[in-house]
Design an enzyme around this catalytic site. Structure first.
Site, PDB file in Angstrom:
ATOM      1  N   ASP A 308       0.854  -1.178   0.000  1.00 19.14           N
ATOM      2  CA  ASP A 308       0.000   0.000   0.000  1.00 19.14           C
ATOM      3  C   ASP A 308       0.894   1.232   0.000  1.00 19.14           C
ATOM      4  O   ASP A 308       1.947   1.242   0.636  1.00 19.14           O
ATOM      5  CB  ASP A 308      -0.890  -0.024   1.245  1.00 19.14           C
ATOM      6  CG  ASP A 308      -1.759   1.206   1.336  1.00 19.14           C
ATOM      7  OD1 ASP A 308      -2.498   1.475   0.379  1.00 19.14           O
ATOM      8  OD2 ASP A 308      -1.694   1.897   2.373  1.00 19.14           O
ATOM      9  N   ASP A 345      -2.062  25.922  13.004  1.00 24.92           N
ATOM     10  CA  ASP A 345      -2.548  24.769  12.233  1.00 24.92           C
ATOM     11  C   ASP A 345      -1.970  23.499  12.855  1.00 24.92           C
ATOM     12  O   ASP A 345      -0.782  23.208  12.709  1.00 24.92           O
ATOM     13  CB  ASP A 345      -2.117  24.906  10.774  1.00 24.92           C
ATOM     14  CG  ASP A 345      -2.657  23.778   9.900  1.00 24.92           C
ATOM     15  OD1 ASP A 345      -3.361  22.899  10.430  1.00 24.92           O
ATOM     16  OD2 ASP A 345      -2.353  23.783   8.692  1.00 24.92           O
ATOM     17  N   LYS A 394      -3.263  30.954   5.016  1.00 24.92           N
ATOM     18  CA  LYS A 394      -2.706  29.837   4.241  1.00 24.92           C
ATOM     19  C   LYS A 394      -3.780  28.774   4.115  1.00 24.92           C
ATOM     20  O   LYS A 394      -4.492  28.468   5.085  1.00 24.92           O
ATOM     21  CB  LYS A 394      -1.492  29.251   4.966  1.00 24.92           C
ATOM     22  CG  LYS A 394      -0.886  28.015   4.331  1.00 24.92           C
ATOM     23  CD  LYS A 394      -0.448  27.001   5.388  1.00 24.92           C
ATOM     24  CE  LYS A 394      -1.659  26.384   6.060  1.00 24.92           C
ATOM     25  NZ  LYS A 394      -1.337  25.561   7.243  1.00 24.92           N
TER      26      LYS A 394
END
EC number: 7.2.2.6
Length: 685
Positions: A308, A345, A394
């Site tokens: 994966d 963030d 942003k």
């Protein structure tokens, strides 16, 4: 990054040898030994000789010869059970180290699912699947589970041996947490998924102790072969009394038993179980937990590796790789603005921007005084800061453009030259562009990309040299998949793949007679991990993935399959080498015992006494002693394994025949002769 490995105890460490000696006697129980036909027969005939000895003692006819044969037959059995006990003991020592990481953990269980601040303190043993617990800085995670809210830095040293903490957060493939690990910052709400006593750590302890180790098909087949050979020799030896009577000879039962034990394959019979246990033990040294002995064996013959992409080949979260300034803006200015806009963030992408700034430029990451921070929101897809009249934002390209227009009260803004071309280029390469804006002015573009794990290309090249084809599977579009596949150096890729596609690919490969290994970390990988011959789940992955695989890589390194394959091949080679040696080393015993049995009535058989053994009794006793001691001599090889080198099957066969076949012929001649000289010198025969 250097990872801490589970330190295996020394091969013959004092405490291990002491415990293995005790366990070796416990394993003399016939109900235990019956699983090993060769050693079971050896124990049975040792008991017969012991009965004969007791009878002779009572009648006054006992001889030192009978006593010595009885002693060495029992030692043969004990040495074989000692080898198995020593292999198990090494696993138990590692299990004890893991067990010490567990404590009587207290858990903060939520009283109400609607309020994560109201908790009750309970024992971790009282938790049941479905319970929600709050885990804060410094708390030990009380049980296996999935994060349903929050984000935290977690120290997983108890499981992986790696002291550097990792980020775990709700959603995605990094939401699974393991009981016994510790939160070192922030908080999370965990939904418990495991019953008390059935956590991942509990299963690790049981597995490394060997309690759940099952014999592999190859091991079962070899056991059947050894049982068949034993039966053949029982029949052959059983005919000798009639042959002796025909020639007017008496054939003592003790001598017949000595001959039988020397001819049946006691060497490999005594070491077979230890070889299998040691294979799983060696995997754990590389931080790979095997939940199936069959998988360890199958790994030695893997043809295809399916991986994966997200979380396996790449780190899982898209990370900032560069910040591209627009004309008239310096690289330092745009990076500084990106840092300020990312301080609030808490997503992986936001943290990666700060990491990029830390690694590439000397920019302070402290929050400036007087700033008003805007945390990232999924609704606005923006984060930012208002500071000294500057409004920095942003986020997604359309979101920052929309913000800039709002700043100008809906008036059109002028996009910098090259802005759209940069955005399109990043998108075409499979990356994600983020915009950076100050008030109504676009400052630059941040390139987020799937970051391929370091050194992975060289490791895949090594897998290719081992004859293993690597195939990356991903849900990305073909262009993105091709870019990642090229950077990682895999042989092929499958784009836009569903769980059904992964499953179908594995089944198609298996239908062609190939053995397939699968590496994955997500819930969507679980069906493929379960179908694969070797399913390696990443420790950082979901609970479903770890349950479906038959191995768990505690380092979450997909190229670890190189070590897994090497250990699988080493297991097969060790078993083959010792089987070759065991069968070959019986030849010398023919030359020792057969002349001793028949030379009195058939003097011509004296020509077979090529070793020049002192007497018939000395020859028989020397062969029995050698037969016991060779098991002990080969225990280190059984536990460490034959050194693996990537050579072809023909070259491997030649090496086995020369080293272990020829060695199996020569060593017993030398060993039996030396033992004969010793027993004669000290008057034992």
């Amino acid at each position: 990054m250097t990872r801490k490995r589970y330190a295996a105890p020394a091969l013959f460490a004092g405490p291990l040898v002491q415990q293995a000696t005790i366990d070796a006697f416990r394993k003399l129980d016939p109900r235990v030994l019956v699983a090993n036909p060769v050693i079971f027969v050896t124990e049975a005939v040792a008991a017969v000789v012991t009965i004969v000895l007791i009878r002779d003692l009572l009648t006054g006819a006992a001889t030192a010869f009978t006593a010595q044969i009885a002693l060495w037959l029992w030692l043969t059995v004990i040495f074989s059970t000692f080898a198995e006990a020593l292999a198990e003991g090494r696993g138990k020592a590692q299990a004890d180290a893991l067990r010490r990481t567990r404590t009587d953990t207290r858990a903060k269980r939520l009283v109400s699912a609607s309020n994560d601040r109201i908790v009750e303190t309970v024992s971790a043993l009282d938790l049941k699947p479905g319970d929600l617990v709050r885990v804060e800085t410094g708390d030990v995670i009380p049980g296996d589970g999935d994060i349903v809210a929050g984000i935290a830095s977690v120290n997983e040293a108890a499981i992986t041996g790696e002291s550097a903490p990792v980020i775990r957060e709700a959603g995605g493939d990094r939401s699974a947490v393991t009981g016994g690990t510790t939160v070192v910052s922030d908080w999370i709400i965990v939904k418990v998924t495991a019953q008390p006593g059935h956590s991942f750590l509990d299963r690790m302890i049981a597995l490394v102790e060997g309690a759940e180790r099952q014999k592999t098909p190859n091991e079962i087949a070899l056991t059947v072969l050894l049982a068949g050979m034993t039966l053949v020799f029982i029949v052959a030896v059983g005919t000798l009394p009639g042959f002796a009577a025909y020639h007017g000879m008496a054939m003592p039962v003790v001598v017949l038993i000595a001959l039988l034990v020397c001819l049946i394959p006691t060497t490999i019979g005594g070491l077979l179980s230890a070889i299998g246990i040691a294979g799983m033990d060696r995997l754990l040294k590389f931080n790979v937990l095997a939940t199936s002995g069959r998988a360890v064996e199958a790994s030695g013959d893997v043809d295809t590796l399916l991986l994966d992409k997200t979380g396996t080949i790449t780190f899982g979260n898209r990370m900032a790789s560069e910040v591209i300034p627009m004309p008239g803006i310096s690289a330092h200015q745009v990076m500084e603005a990106a840092v300020l806009a990312s301080l609030a963030d808490e997503t992986a992408e936001g943290r990666s921007i700060l990491e990029l700034a830390r690694n590439t430029m000397n920019i302070a990451l402290d929050r400036p005084a007087g700033a008003s921070f805007i945390e990232f929101s999924a609704a606005t897809r923006l984060s930012g800061v208002d500071l000294d009249g500057r409004r920095l934002r942003k986020g997604a390209i359309d979101s920052v453009v929309k913000f800039a227009r709002q700043t100008t009260c809906g008036q059109p803004i002028t996009e910098p030259p090259g802005f759209r071309e940069t955005v399109d280029r990043i998108a075409r390469s499979g990356g994600t562009p983020l915009g950076l804006v100050e008030n109504d002015r676009i400052l630059g573009v941040i390139h987020l990309k799937d970051v391929v794990k370091p050194d992975i290309k060289e490791r895949f090249a090594e897998l290719r040299r081992m004859g293993i084809r690597t195939v990356m599977v991903t849900g990305d579009n073909p262009a993105t998949a091709a870019a990642i596949a090229s950077e990682a150096g895999v042989d092929d890729f499958i784009a836009e793949a569903t769980p059904q596609d992964k499953l179908a690919f594995i089944r198609a490969e298996q239908s062609k007679g190939r053995l397939v290994a699968m590496c994955g970390d997500g819930t969507n990988d679980a069906p493929a991990l379960a179908q694969a011959d070797v399913g390696v789940a990443m420790q950082t992955g979901t609970q479903a993935a770890r349950e479906a695989g038959n191995m768990v890589d505690l380092d979450s390194d997909p190229t670890k399959l190189i070590e897994v394959v090497g250990i699988g091949k080493q297991l097969l080679m060790t078993r083959g080498a010792l089987t070759t040696f065991s069968i070959a080393n019986d030849v010398a015993k023919y030359f020792a015992i057969l002349p001793a049995l028949f030379v009195a009535s058939l003097p011509a058989l004296g020509a077979l006494n090529v070793m020049g053994l002192s007497s018939p009794q000395s020859a028989i006793l020397s062969a029995v002693i050698f037969n016991a001691l060779i098991i002990v001599a080969l225990v280190p090889l059984a536990l460490k394994g034959v050194a693996y080198r990537p050579v072809g099957a023909a070259a491997l066969l030649r090496r086995n025949l020369v080293v272990y076949g020829l060695g199996g012929l020569i060593v017993p001649f030398v060993g039996i002769k030396l033992i004969d000289m010793a027993v004669t010198a000290i008057g034992l025969s």
